[in-house]
Scaffold this motif. Sequence first.
Motif, short mmCIF file in Angstrom:
data_model
loop_
_atom_site.label_atom_id
_atom_site.label_comp_id
_atom_site.label_asym_id
_atom_site.label_seq_id
_atom_site.Cartn_x
_atom_site.Cartn_y
_atom_site.Cartn_z
N GLU A 32 0.90 -1.31 -0.06
CA GLU A 32 -0.15 -0.10 0.05
C GLU A 32 0.97 1.40 0.07
OE1 GLU A 32 -2.64 -0.22 3.36
OE2 GLU A 32 -4.03 -1.77 2.40
N SER A 33 1.97 1.24 0.53
CA SER A 33 3.03 2.49 0.77
C SER A 33 3.43 2.74 -0.71
CB SER A 33 4.16 2.36 1.37
OG SER A 33 4.82 1.10 1.12
N HIS B 297 10.89 -3.33 4.80
CA HIS B 297 9.53 -3.43 5.69
C HIS B 297 9.24 -4.92 5.76
CE1 HIS B 297 9.66 0.76 5.52
NE2 HIS B 297 8.79 1.17 4.31
N ASP C 9 6.28 2.18 -2.13
CA ASP C 9 7.60 2.67 -2.15
C ASP C 9 8.68 1.96 -3.22
OD1 ASP C 9 7.34 4.89 -0.22
OD2 ASP C 9 7.32 3.41 1.35
#
Length: 619
Positions: free
Chosen positions: A516-517, A527, A519
């Motif tokens: 969802e981030s 992560h 990145d």
Amino acid sequence: MPTLIGKAGFRMSPRRLSTIKSKARGINQLEASPPRNIRDVRKMMRSEIKMLTKRLIRLERLYYGTDKTIHDEIETYLRPVKSVMRAVLVFDLNKASNIDEAFFRAGKPKQYRPHKSDLILLKEVYLKLQTFLPGKLSDIVDSCEKLLVNLDKYCISFYNRTSDGYIGSAANFEVQIGKWRQEIKNHMSNAKTGFMRFKGNEKISLDTSHLCPQVREFAESTDCCNVLFLVLFADAISNIRAALLLMTSWMKTDENYGSYVRADARDLERTKEERTKTLREAKDRYHSLTFKLSQSEADLQKLTNESRSLEDKQEPLKREESELVVKIRELDIEIEFKEKKIVQIKRESQSDKFLPEYYEEIVDDLRDLKDKLPIYQRQLSGIRYKIQWLTNKKATRDKLAEECKASRRQLKEAEFEKRQAEEFYEEATRAVEVARRISLCKNTNDSAEKLYYSLPFGPRSDRDKGPLNSSRPLYRICEIIADNIEKDWMKLYSNLPFHPERGSHTIERDIAQINESRDRDELLARHALDRWQRHHTRAKVEDLKMGLRKIRRFDILKMVNSELDIPDQGISEKDLEDMAPTRDPELIPYLKQVELFDRLRAAGKLKFELRENSVAEFY
């Protein structure tokens, strides 16, 4: 005659009977299987001591006879033995060679004529001594040594005087254990070596210094100092009994040791609270003095800068003051002269020489001088006020400098007190932790099992508990994987082990949450690996290597082995060449545009909406 054994028991073969083992008791039971707790260990040891005590009593009955003691032994054999000694002219029987010499001389009836019954009694007591020592005591001595080994293993203080802080009961118990251990070893050594000393060296004979205190006192009181072999058995029994008594004291003290440590822990908690209060007060005083000194130094610096700029003005002010003083003095003299001149002119006013014009001129001059005098005086007072103000400033600066010196001394003392209070607090904290650890080790049910298998006391987790820094191997390996795995981090996360178990749906949800981030792949991989370490309580480098093998990322596995200085075993060049592509070849020309699109969308700089029967419109 009634019996509890049936016919099957009588018909059982001797070989079958020999295979039936009795239930292990005492020290044998302790060595056969791990005990449940320390309480059971002490119970087994007490049972062993009780059995050894009974065996000693049985041996004494066999040696002395029923209802007889060492006193009866001495009354029976002392007089006949000394009679034989006088007859064969041997005056010391504290060595086996002397007794053999006495027997040899007794075999020459022409030269020596001992009484036959006395010689028989001497042979009887000597043969009895050789029968019982050391053979019949060797098993008891071995059992005592085993008991000492297990006491050293189970009845311990869990305290290290070199690394742990001082705890009264633990330190005293550790010292007492050392004394008991040494005394028990001495008693066991004396029990084994007394008869060996009697039978051994021909130059050194047995004397009372080799006996235990009770037997020595008895031998001296009964005049047995030259026939000490009569009390050798009693000395061996006394040494073993003394060792057993010390072992009993050891176990009794160990039983109460846990309560003593808990009491010490409560006292140390109170001491820690007091030292916490003292440390807080010392820190408050130190910080207040630091603030006071900083303020004083700032004020001093300000006054110093002002005084430096005003010192240049002080000299002109002093010169102007001296000039004004001279002017005022001259004015006073001139005013006085004018007043006298006016008085003189008034006296001459009746004569012909009186000149009114001259008189008026002098009066005008006097009026002008008197008008100037207050102006000069005011100027002088203003200059003197300025000079006094400068002097006060300098005095204030000097006073403030002295206060800063005093504050520095007080701050130094406060810093020393704070450091000392911190050391005392750390010592109390460490002592409380040690007391709690000792109490936990003495009272937990698995302590005996850990001691039985020689397992370490501490947390069971085998993962690295060090700080999260670059010196940890697991951290460095995660960095290497995150920098190189790109899109395969999702495959790796799905193939990594989890303890406790994590279902496939939960793992997919984790991957969706990480995605969802939006990145870069490097950050997403980091992560994911951080989350894996958080949820996997046994995270190890081997788990990561196994996961890399499963997804066939042998290139990263080779980097990991290189970082850990491990040879690349099981990785061939074919594995590195045949790696499946991580991306669809058709999408490779458009990767940069897709990455740019993802970055713009993540930054909120790109908006789009879908309309009916139309493609997405971007704006």
